[in-house]
Design an enzyme around this catalytic site. Structure first.
Site, PDB file in Angstrom:
ATOM      1  N   PRO A   1      10.109  -2.864  29.149  1.00  0.00           N
ATOM      2  CA  PRO A   1       9.774  -3.252  30.552  1.00  0.00           C
ATOM      3  C   PRO A   1      10.819  -3.232  31.641  1.00  0.00           C
ATOM      4  O   PRO A   1      12.021  -3.572  31.210  1.00  0.00           O
ATOM      5  CB  PRO A   1       9.445  -4.563  30.197  1.00  0.00           C
ATOM      6  CG  PRO A   1       9.887  -5.014  29.002  1.00  0.00           C
ATOM      7  CD  PRO A   1      10.009  -3.831  28.232  1.00  0.00           C
TER       8      PRO A   1
ATOM      9  N   ASN B   1      15.391   1.035  24.014  1.00  0.00           N
ATOM     10  CA  ASN B   1      15.761   0.127  24.711  1.00  0.00           C
ATOM     11  C   ASN B   1      14.608  -0.989  25.324  1.00  0.00           C
ATOM     12  O   ASN B   1      13.729  -0.327  26.038  1.00  0.00           O
ATOM     13  CB  ASN B   1      16.532   0.548  26.116  1.00  0.00           C
ATOM     14  CG  ASN B   1      17.103  -0.508  26.989  1.00  0.00           C
ATOM     15  OD1 ASN B   1      16.749  -1.629  26.746  1.00  0.00           O
ATOM     16  ND2 ASN B   1      17.889  -0.135  28.086  1.00  0.00           N
TER      17      ASN B   1
END
Ligand code: DQA
Length: 139
Positions: free
Chosen positions: A9, A71
């Site tokens: 996100p 990530n």
């Protein structure tokens, strides 16, 4: 060698988002640099702001790719579901962070994912991804 890069996100906003922390380059530009630097590696790139979609991509690539560079953004600090997804697959996963999460707010110091990952690289800007690629090249 096939490597999947997954960004979670808010990482779609790299280049615009808090540039003093995350830099001014978009991930797409950096991804092109990575592809040029490692012509023998087949990279795939995926970004999602949705936890379940990140899990689906881990499932989709985690049985055939040589490695996953993940990530997970803020899900790093919260997601038992992504932890379980990493545990469920065969491909090694490297957790990466652009910023040094240990030098920031306390809540960023804990990773739900690190115990399920092969290793963690944080704090080298976008070069954290390149260092993760290098880790897959170590024999
Ligand atoms: C990040 C660090 C996380 O704490 C944060 O939520 C991010 C980016 C990093 O790359 O430094 O979204 O994963």
């Amino acid at each position: 060698m096939q490597i999947q890069i997954i960004n979670g996100p808010n990482l779609n906003l790299l280049g615009m988002r808090e540039p003093e922390i995350y830099g001014i380059s978009s991930f797409e530009d950096y991804f092109n640099e990575l592809e040029n630097r490692y012509p023998d590696i087949a990279f795939s790139y995926y970004q999602s702001n949705i936890e379940g979609e990140i899990i689906d991509k881990i499932h989709e690539t985690g049985f055939t790719f040589d490695g996953i560079i993940l990530n997970a953004g803020a899900y790093t600090h919260t997601s038992i579901a992504i932890h379980d997804a990493i545990k469920s697959i065969y491909s090694p996963v490297i957790e990466v962070h652009i910023s040094n999460v240990h030098a920031r707010e306390l809540f960023r110091r804990h990773s739900m994912l690190a115990p399920a990952c092969k290793g963690v690289i944080a704090g080298f800007g976008l070069d954290s991804y390149r260092l993760a690629v290098e880790s897959f090249l170590i024999k």
